[in-house]
Design a protein around this motif. Structure first.
Motif: not given
Length: 251
Positions: A137-147
């Motif tokens: 969830e955005m703004g909470k904990g770790n928000y991982p993204l891959a590209s």
């Protein structure tokens, strides 16, 4: 004209017709081989053109679309993703499928502005950044993204520009209701086995951006930023408004 001469004439005519048909097949085969040769020679250029077109043709998402896309079932296994190739880009182009966008990411210092898709799939990764956990969830904990890392667009597409990131750079995420401002504090090339970088961090609100560090995908390049601020879209920093083009959009 006698029967023998007539028969010989018919045989000569049939041979000419067969020869003409044979020449047509030879010509068609030669044209086909020439086309295949051109595709093979320029496959990378054609692939990059199609990829660039797909990325730039993504339409801005709306708040209502984000709400619907959050309900979509998604895959979060990064191992299922195929490297960028002529075949994967062509298949994605022909599929004409809709990307389940749940927000957007912008990193102004390196020129990144992409849709955030729920989950990782070949299509999601070809046009934007995919989420790596179902519970993030955005703004909470770790928000991982891959590209992907790619040479398309002179190295300015997808997450390729992350290799030029500097500590202190701003990373903005938005769900079109709020804007989340992160500041980069760490970036490093790591082994693909560092899967713990995707794990949640309940005691620290961060964003983790992951891409390949090379075309072969032998290493990963990871960027992390700490959450510095959360504001409504209306009160977002001007840099974020400009990056997401918020002031001219209808939500």
């Amino acid at each position: 004209m006698g029967r023998r001469e007539q028969r010989l004439q018919r045989e000569r005519q049939e041979k000419r017709q067969k020869g003409a048909r044979s020449n047509k097949w030879v010509t068609a085969l030669a044209i086909l081989l020439a086309i295949i040769g051109i595709v093979l020679i320029f496959s990378n250029q054609i692939r990059n053109m199609m990829l660039t077109h797909q990325i730039t043709q993504q339409k801005p998402v709306t708040v209502s679309e984000i709400a619907e896309n959050k309900k979509v079932e998604a895959n979060f296994d990064y191992a299922d993703i195929h490297p960028i190739s002529f075949e994967t880009v062509l298949q994605a182009s022909l599929a004409n499928a809709k990307v389940p966008s749940i927000g957007e990411i912008a990193v102004p210092s390196v020129g990144i502005k992409l849709t955030i898709a729920k989950g990782v799939s070949d299509l999601n990764m070809l046009v934007g950044a995919g989420t790596l956990r179902a519970d993030q969830e955005m703004g909470k904990g770790n928000y991982p993204l891959a590209s992907h890392y790619t040479t398309a667009g002179d190295g300015k597409m997808l997450f390729t520009p992350l290799l030029n990131i500097q500590n202190g750079a701003k990373v903005y995420l938005t769900d079109l209701e709020n804007v989340y401002e992160y500041e980069v504090y760490w970036h490093e090339t790591v082994a693909p086995e560092r899967v713990e970088l995707v794990d949640d961090t309940p005691d620290e609100d961060i964003v983790t951006l992951i891409t390949c560090a090379d075309l072969e995908g032998l290493q990963r390049y990871v960027v992390r930023g700490r959450l510095k601020n959360k504001t409504s879209v209306k009160d977002a920093p001007q840099e974020a408004k400009d990056a997401f083009n918020l002031e001219s959009r209808t939500f």
